[in-house]
Enzyme design. Structure first.
Site, PDB file in Angstrom:
ATOM      1  N   THR A   1       0.843  -1.182   0.000  1.00 27.39           N
ATOM      2  CA  THR A   1       0.000   0.000   0.000  1.00 27.39           C
ATOM      3  C   THR A   1       0.887   1.245   0.000  1.00 27.39           C
ATOM      4  O   THR A   1       2.018   1.193   0.454  1.00 27.39           O
ATOM      5  CB  THR A   1      -0.849   0.019   1.283  1.00 27.39           C
ATOM      6  OG1 THR A   1      -1.351  -1.281   1.511  1.00 27.39           O
ATOM      7  CG2 THR A   1      -1.990   0.998   1.190  1.00 27.39           C
TER       8      THR A   1
ATOM      9  N   GLY B   1      -9.322  -5.053   0.276  1.00 23.06           N
ATOM     10  CA  GLY B   1      -8.693  -5.018   1.588  1.00 23.06           C
ATOM     11  C   GLY B   1      -9.051  -3.759   2.355  1.00 23.06           C
ATOM     12  O   GLY B   1     -10.101  -3.139   2.124  1.00 23.06           O
TER      13      GLY B   1
ATOM     14  N   THR C   1      -0.885   0.061   6.347  1.00 25.95           N
ATOM     15  CA  THR C   1      -0.352  -0.832   5.321  1.00 25.95           C
ATOM     16  C   THR C   1      -0.091  -2.203   5.925  1.00 25.95           C
ATOM     17  O   THR C   1       0.564  -2.316   6.960  1.00 25.95           O
ATOM     18  CB  THR C   1       0.949  -0.284   4.699  1.00 25.95           C
ATOM     19  OG1 THR C   1       1.556  -1.313   3.891  1.00 25.95           O
ATOM     20  CG2 THR C   1       1.943   0.168   5.761  1.00 25.95           C
ATOM     21  N   GLY C   2      -0.627  -3.233   5.293  1.00 27.24           N
ATOM     22  CA  GLY C   2      -0.437  -4.580   5.806  1.00 27.24           C
ATOM     23  C   GLY C   2      -1.418  -5.542   5.175  1.00 27.24           C
ATOM     24  O   GLY C   2      -2.064  -5.219   4.180  1.00 27.24           O
TER      25      GLY C   2
END
Length: 312
Positions: A176, A206, A227-228
């Site tokens: 991301t 997501g 982000t992940g």
């Protein structure tokens, strides 16, 4: 009033031993270009919402990040992109998911926020909205990179949708991109954009497109971009949870972010991180992974660019 900006280009397993000096230089150059682009808007008295948009657009144009031009490929060998944006003034927000022909999904998310009565548009509908507003149609070929095609073929052979092996230093990174900023009027804003995960099926979306999970901005409180592995961030509603801890418990952004990233998120196996900015322009990068592409220009105008978790 102080102003500052922070950006990320994704967090996850980023390996020094596979990072060439040339690639590191190219990635750092893109991060610097992005953060300076946003900062110039702030320095000229512009709004935080415009600064985060500009910064993310630079990252969407780079093949080094999983957003825009560098997006990963789906099981059908297509690019499907998600993005969201939030303005701390009144908590206005816009988001898009599953768009295939928009060069800058973050611009489309901003248009949804500013030019529609809606918050979240998906797929063909989101693109119809875009083309009615003269967004240029971008062919899928623009988004294709050899690296992402190699990744997809490798994963299809193994029947995976998350990377188990690496041929690049950041193949196990959740790619991301995002930005948070404070302008000199005290406005906070956040923006997040992604190409999702390699080999995804079924129109998977997501956290990056979901207000509260991947993106949050609230004047006087905090701006967050995450982000992940999106599923975990969705289940923990990470961005909004950081804001809640700051708002109700009066925690610092560092305390709130680390509590979630090293606590609930890590406990459920969620690898990744987030960037947060408080009402004074202080930024914090939290991660439970070996690295996060990141940069900031603080309220003193100092630019800092980092990749690995162990960098001060």
């Amino acid at each position: 009033m102080p102003f500052s900006i922070a950006i990320h280009g994704g967090a996850g397993t980023i390996l020094r031993e596979q990072m060439t000096p040339e690639l590191q230089h190219a990635i750092e150059a893109d991060l610097e270009k992005s953060v300076r682009c946003g900062f110039e808007i702030l320095r000229s008295g512009g709004l935080a919402i415009d600064a985060v948009t500009a910064a993310v657009k630079v990252l969407e144009d780079s093949p080094h990040f999983n957003a825009g031009r560098g997006s990963v490929l789906t099981n059908q060998e297509m690019v499907e992109m998600d993005a969201s944006i939030m303005d701390g003034r009144g908590k206005k927000a816009g988001a898009v998911a599953g768009v295939r022909h928009i060069r800058h999904p973050i611009e489309l998310a901003k248009a949804v926020m500013q030019d529609s009565e809606h918050v979240f548009l998906i797929g063909e509908g989101a693109e119809s909205f875009a083309f009615e507003r003269d967004f240029p149609y971008t062919e899928q070929d623009y988004f294709y990179t050899d690296r992402r095609y190699e990744q997809l073929l490798s994963m299809k052979e193994k029947g995976l949708f998350a990377l188990s092996e690496s041929s690049y230093p950041d193949d196990k990174k959740y790619g991301t991109v995002g930005a948070v900023a404070l302008d000199n009027n005290g406005n906070l804003a956040s923006a997040t954009s992604t190409g999702g995960i390699t080999n995804k099926k079924y129109g998977r979306v997501g956290d990056s497109a979901v207000i509260g999970a991947g993106t949050w901005a609230e004047n006087g409180v905090v701006a967050v971009s995450t982000t992940g592995m999106g599923e975990h961030f969705l289940q923990e509603n990470v961005a909004a949870d950081v804001a809640a801890r700051v708002r109700y418990l009066q925690e610092t952004i560092e305390c709130a972010a680390e509590h979630i990233v090293q606590g609930e998120l890590k406990a459920r196996g969620g690898e990744g991180g987030l960037i947060a900015m408080d009402k004074c322009g202080n930024a914090h990068f939290a991660m439970n992974s070996s690295g996060m592409y990141r940069a900031m220009i603080n309220t003193q105008g100092e630019c800092k660019i980092k990749i690995y978790a162990d960098q001060d």
